[in-house]
Design a protein around this motif. Structure first.
Motif, PDB file in Angstrom:
ATOM      1  N   GLU A 186      39.576  46.006  50.869  1.00 13.60           N
ATOM      2  CA  GLU A 186      38.264  46.074  50.210  1.00 13.60           C
ATOM      3  C   GLU A 186      37.948  44.835  49.371  1.00 13.60           C
ATOM      4  N   ASN A 187      39.000  44.191  48.837  1.00 16.07           N
ATOM      5  CA  ASN A 187      38.770  43.057  47.928  1.00 16.07           C
ATOM      6  C   ASN A 187      39.167  41.713  48.531  1.00 16.07           C
TER       7      ASN A 187
ATOM      8  N   TRP B 235      43.200  48.480  48.912  1.00 19.55           N
ATOM      9  CA  TRP B 235      42.683  47.580  47.860  1.00 19.55           C
ATOM     10  C   TRP B 235      42.576  46.146  48.394  1.00 19.55           C
TER      11      TRP B 235
ATOM     12  N   LYS C  58      37.155  38.619  47.359  1.00 23.88           N
ATOM     13  CA  LYS C  58      37.401  38.337  45.935  1.00 23.88           C
ATOM     14  C   LYS C  58      38.789  37.711  45.738  1.00 23.88           C
TER      15      LYS C  58
END
Length: 652
Positions: free
Chosen positions: A29-30, A26, A33
């Motif tokens: 991938e982020n 997680w 962000k």
């Protein structure tokens, strides 16, 4: 440690429940962000630290950030959530990556970031352990009612003295800090919100305080961590052995149990009822019981033992109760004999009080199954004692047994149902650390109608002693008079006879012939004389309801736990009881503190209060073994229990 590829940027996540729920993928991938969220959201600002090569940041600012993210400083990193420092090199194992990193500083700049070969094998298991670690840090910190001068243990920096709260400006915010003082007046400021890095120091003596930044604490912590892991292994091995043993569940409660319960002259307390329910649950399963019952002096642990032993006999087993002294064994035997008088249960006493011939008969009867319950001292652990079908072992005051006897008990433990009675309270933190391995029941509520013992502390005064004795005699009561020197005990007897001529006095001490000693104690129990003048041998095993005054002539020489136990010898009925602790004019500061704590612990069940902190340490030592006391003193009981809890979880 092996190094591999260089990294330009890494993201270090704080140890928070939110991030521990997220998988490492997680974060990958982020990444963009998350970094953007840092710009506008305070949670991400406070709990994330992105760093890159060539970044201008001082090593000390970086270390402070790791500290605030909840990372633990260690000598060598081994698992996620840890960091270590040597010179300009910092090694850190983020909770959100599969491997650890090495960060090289030159001046106030990150020179390079390297991946280390140290990595996790099972991400899910690691996250689960981290969650438990986070929870246990909060549980074990115990920071209520802090006072200036209390010792606190910081996970990364060791033991310091709490000197109060201080407020400082940080960027735009005002932050409140715990202030800790170390050697050479070094100061450490811990922000409120990072309490899980702190725990209250509970130990027997004032702790060693080092300077901030010295390697002493990391080395100490590593050494004790190794000792704790060894202890956790032993506990788990014992637990595993017990898990492998199976027996038929005990026969459910019936008429016999009800008959014994009906002959109990008191109303059961809520804690006694709960303890009996706990034991019933243990005995109804197929696995042998291993339960500790901790309760203040005179709060009804023996009743629990009696009912459990009767259940064992009814289920076809023999039961033994081991007591540390002949006096205590004799007392238990007398009580049990009286209570089981009308029932088809054969009970025997086995100690040095019997002749060789009597002992031989008991050994024969035990082997052939003619005795159901045997009460005795460590003599029962001798090689010549064999049983027909032993099922239950009850141990009273286990800490009083020697090393060899404890070894023997350990061997017996894995296959038998074991009930251990402890008069010293079990610290809450230890209770939590052991809860997955042992059953622990506490009896904290006093019996109905029980009144707290009035504690009177003062300088030796003959008029007050005369008054206290006469007051007790006027209400047809009896008195313990404690003088702890055998050499001068006869002189004290003569002196008391002159002071209170109408009182009948007899002497009891440990050098007397045991048969004669028991005769004196039985005569006192039968109200044949008024004052039992004795040494501290009455500390354990005297339970006489008509004795409601105890007078100690030189209380300054007693340890706190000992004085507390002696106080518990009186006040075992509905009558108001008095404990007089006299001392000489001059006392050491420590003796003064002990007596002050004794006075503070006046209310019933107060053995469970921190005023009796040495009882807590003693309680921990009793359960974990004396050899652990040194480690407990070095890092404090709370951190020790936290480490034990984590080691048990990790090894499980």
């Amino acid at each position: 440690m092996e190094l591999s590829r260089k990294n330009k940027t890494i993201l270090i996540a704080g140890i928070t429940p939110y991030f521990l729920e997220k998988g490492n993928l997680w974060f990958e991938e982020n990444k963009i962000k998350i970094v953007n969220a840092r710009k506008s959201q305070s949670f991400f600002q406070d709990n994330l630290l992105p760093i890159h090569t060539d970044e201008k940041i001082s090593q000390s600012a970086f270390l402070r950030s790791l500290d605030e993210l909840g990372y633990e400083k260690v000598l060598h990193i081994e698992e996620p959530g840890e960091f270590s420092v040597v010179g300009g090199t910092v090694e850190v194992f983020p909770i959100n990556t599969d491997n650890a990193f090495q960060i090289e500083f030159i001046g106030n700049r990150i020179e390079e970031i390297l991946s280390l070969a140290l990595s996790i094998e099972d991400e899910e298991a690691t996250k689960k352990l981290l969650k438990k670690k986070l929870k246990s840090q909060k549980l074990f910190s115990d920071l209520k009612n802090l006072k200036d001068g209390d010792y606190l243990v910081h996970l990364d920096h060791g033991i310091g003295k709490f000197t109060g709260f201080t407020t400082q400006q940080y960027k735009k915010d005002e932050i409140t800090y715990y202030t800790l003082e170390y050697a050479s007046k070094d100061k450490l400021y811990v922000p409120k919100g990072l309490e899980r890095k702190l725990s209250r120091y509970v130990g027997f003596r004032d702790p060693h305080i080092a300077r901030l930044g010295s390697p002493f604490w990391q080395k100490t912590k590593r050494r004790i961590k190794e000792e704790v892991e060894k202890l956790a292994k032993e506990l788990l091995e014992l637990y595993a052995k017990k898990e492998m043993v199976s027996r038929l569940p005990y026969i459910p409660e019936d008429e016999l149990d009800q008959k014994i319960a009906a002959s109990f002259p008191y109303e059961e307390t809520p804690d006694q009822i709960q303890t009996l329910l706990d034991i019933n649950k243990d005995l109804s399963s197929n696995a042998p019981m291993d339960r500790i019952v901790a309760g203040d002096v005179g709060f009804g642990k023996t009743e629990i033992a009696l009912r459990t032993m009767a259940r064992a006999v009814k289920s076809g087993y023999q039961a033994i109760l081991l007591a540390p002294t002949t006096i205590l064994a004799h007392q238990h035997y007398s009580n049990f004999k009286e209570r089981l008088n009308d029932l088809p249960i054969n009970i025997a006493l086995f100690s040095r009080l019997q002749t060789k011939k009597e002992q031989a008969k008991i050994i024969k009867d035990l082997k052939e199954g003619r005795i159901d319950i045997v009460v005795g001292t460590h003599r029962l652990l001798s090689k010549d004692v064999e049983f027909n079908n032993l099922g239950l072992l009850v141990i009273d005051d286990e800490q009083k047994f020697g090393v060899k006897q404890k070894e023997k008990l350990r061997e017996l433990r894995s296959s038998l149902d074991v009930l251990s009675l402890s008069a010293t309270p079990i610290p809450r933190t230890l209770y939590m650390a052991l809860s997955s391995l042992k059953g622990v029941s506490t009896i904290q509520t006093p019996p109905e109608g029980r009144i707290a013992v009035k504690t009177i502390i003062g300088i030796w005064n003959e008029n007050k002693i005369k008054e206290a004795i006469e007051k007790e005699l006027d209400r047809k009561g009896q008195i313990y008079f404690l003088h702890n020197r055998i050499g001068t005990i006869e002189q004290i007897k003569e002196h008391l006879e002159k002071l209170v001529p109408k009182a009948k006095i007899q002497i009891a001490h440990g050098r007397m012939n045991e048969v004669k000693l028991i005769e004196v104690l039985d005569a006192f129990r039968n109200k044949e004389f008024d004052i039992l003048l004795s040494t501290t041998i009455i500390e354990n095993g005297m339970d006489i309801q008509n004795v409601n005054t105890i007078i100690v002539d030189d209380a300054a020489k007693l340890g706190l736990a000992q004085a507390y136990q002696l106080k518990g010898r009186v006040g075992r009925s509905h009558k108001k009881a008095y404990a007089h602790f006299f001392h000489k004019k001059r006392m050491t500061p420590k003796a003064r503190l002990r007596l002050k704590a004794l006075k503070e612990a006046e209310e019933l069940g107060s053995g469970y209060r921190l005023a009796l902190r040495d009882l807590e340490i003693r309680g921990a030592g009793n359960i974990l073994g004396k050899e652990q006391s040194g480690s407990i003193n070095t890092i404090g009981l709370n951190l020790f229990c936290q480490m034990l809890s984590q080691a048990v979880e990790r090894l499980k």
